[in-house]
Design a protein around this motif. Structure first.
Motif, mmCIF file in Angstrom:
data_model
loop_
_atom_site.group_PDB
_atom_site.id
_atom_site.type_symbol
_atom_site.label_atom_id
_atom_site.label_comp_id
_atom_site.label_asym_id
_atom_site.label_seq_id
_atom_site.Cartn_x
_atom_site.Cartn_y
_atom_site.Cartn_z
ATOM 1 N N VAL A 75 -8.752 19.182 173.143
ATOM 2 C CA VAL A 75 -8.282 18.969 171.781
ATOM 3 C C VAL A 75 -6.784 19.227 171.719
ATOM 4 O O VAL A 75 -6.308 20.289 172.113
ATOM 5 C CB VAL A 75 -9.021 19.901 170.797
ATOM 6 C CG1 VAL A 75 -8.447 19.781 169.389
ATOM 7 C CG2 VAL A 75 -10.519 19.604 170.794
ATOM 8 N N ILE A 96 -3.716 20.169 169.466
ATOM 9 C CA ILE A 96 -3.612 20.915 168.215
ATOM 10 C C ILE A 96 -2.151 21.117 167.867
ATOM 11 O O ILE A 96 -1.313 21.274 168.760
ATOM 12 C CB ILE A 96 -4.384 22.256 168.283
ATOM 13 C CG1 ILE A 96 -4.522 22.880 166.895
ATOM 14 C CG2 ILE A 96 -3.762 23.205 169.287
ATOM 15 C CD1 ILE A 96 -5.568 23.976 166.824
ATOM 16 N N LYS A 125 -7.239 27.941 167.243
ATOM 17 C CA LYS A 125 -7.125 28.045 168.712
ATOM 18 C C LYS A 125 -8.059 29.120 169.248
ATOM 19 O O LYS A 125 -8.742 28.912 170.261
ATOM 20 C CB LYS A 125 -5.679 28.343 169.115
ATOM 21 C CG LYS A 125 -4.760 27.149 169.037
ATOM 22 C CD LYS A 125 -3.304 27.474 169.213
ATOM 23 C CE LYS A 125 -2.970 28.388 170.350
ATOM 24 N NZ LYS A 125 -1.509 28.647 170.463
ATOM 25 N N LEU A 161 -11.632 27.804 169.048
ATOM 26 C CA LEU A 161 -11.898 26.837 170.108
ATOM 27 C C LEU A 161 -12.145 27.540 171.439
ATOM 28 O O LEU A 161 -13.058 27.173 172.183
ATOM 29 C CB LEU A 161 -10.742 25.843 170.228
ATOM 30 C CG LEU A 161 -10.519 24.901 169.047
ATOM 31 C CD1 LEU A 161 -9.266 24.059 169.266
ATOM 32 C CD2 LEU A 161 -11.729 24.028 168.786
ATOM 33 N N CYS A 177 -7.789 23.451 174.517
ATOM 34 C CA CYS A 177 -6.845 22.806 173.612
ATOM 35 C C CYS A 177 -5.446 22.846 174.203
ATOM 36 O O CYS A 177 -5.133 23.685 175.048
ATOM 37 C CB CYS A 177 -6.877 23.420 172.218
ATOM 38 S SG CYS A 177 -6.197 25.064 172.073
ATOM 39 N N ASP A 184 -1.562 22.922 172.796
ATOM 40 C CA ASP A 184 -0.795 23.212 171.587
ATOM 41 C C ASP A 184 0.534 22.453 171.596
ATOM 42 O O ASP A 184 1.363 22.645 172.474
ATOM 43 C CB ASP A 184 -0.550 24.722 171.495
ATOM 44 C CG ASP A 184 0.030 25.164 170.178
ATOM 45 O OD1 ASP A 184 0.590 24.326 169.443
ATOM 46 O OD2 ASP A 184 -0.064 26.368 169.870
ATOM 47 N N CYS A 193 -5.661 13.568 175.330
ATOM 48 C CA CYS A 193 -6.581 14.503 174.687
ATOM 49 C C CYS A 193 -7.669 13.686 174.003
ATOM 50 O O CYS A 193 -7.422 12.563 173.567
ATOM 51 C CB CYS A 193 -5.843 15.366 173.658
ATOM 52 S SG CYS A 193 -4.604 16.463 174.388
#
Length: 147
Positions: free
Chosen positions: A3, A5, A19, A22, A29, A31, A58
């Motif tokens: 993911v 983010i 975060k 997750l 993830c 960032d 992603c």
């Protein structure tokens, strides 16, 4: 699942909580910022997350700002993105099931952490239903060719 983010300064605290959530769920993830509450321009963050999802780097994306509106508008400018602003669990489910949304946007100043957690959980778990919804999503994707 990976993911993407991101958030602006108005969504930074909620992004950090997401975060952690997750990580608890075993979802990786990446960032894309911001990394503090110092003021930044949300279109820059939206673009970074949306490009990562559109390019297939992603699988999905989550973007947070104060209301979720600005980041949603900006992300939807990127070809191949279907960003959905969701402030309730039902909308989150339907955005995935019927619209195959690949980015979720949230507003830190609109919803609390408990609700955000439920929205993210449902949004990540819900699969696209396909069927009659597939042709509608294909029509949405065809709009990218008009621009």
């Amino acid at each position: 699942m990976l993911v993407a983010i991101g958030s602006d300064h108005g969504g930074f605290c909620l992004k950090e909580e997401i975060k952690k959530f997750l990580a608890e769920k075993g979802v990786a993830c990446r960032d894309y910022g911001t990394h503090s509450t110092e003021s930044v321009d949300y279109p820059d963050i939206s673009l970074a997350v949306a490009q990562a999802v559109a390019a297939g780097e992603c699988d999905r994306g989550i973007i947070v700002c104060g209301t979720g509106i600005g980041v949603c508008i900006a992300a939807n400018k990127v070809k191949g993105i279907r960003a959905a602003l969701c402030h309730d669990v039902y909308s989150a489910q339907m955005s995935r099931e019927h619209n195959d949304a690949n980015i979720l946007t949230l507003g830190e100043r609109v919803i609390g952490w408990g609700l955000a957690r439920m929205i993210v959980d449902v949004w990540l778990k819900t699969e696209f239903a396909g069927g009659r919804h597939r042709q509608r999503v294909e029509k949405i994707c065809a709009l990218d060719k008009l621009l």
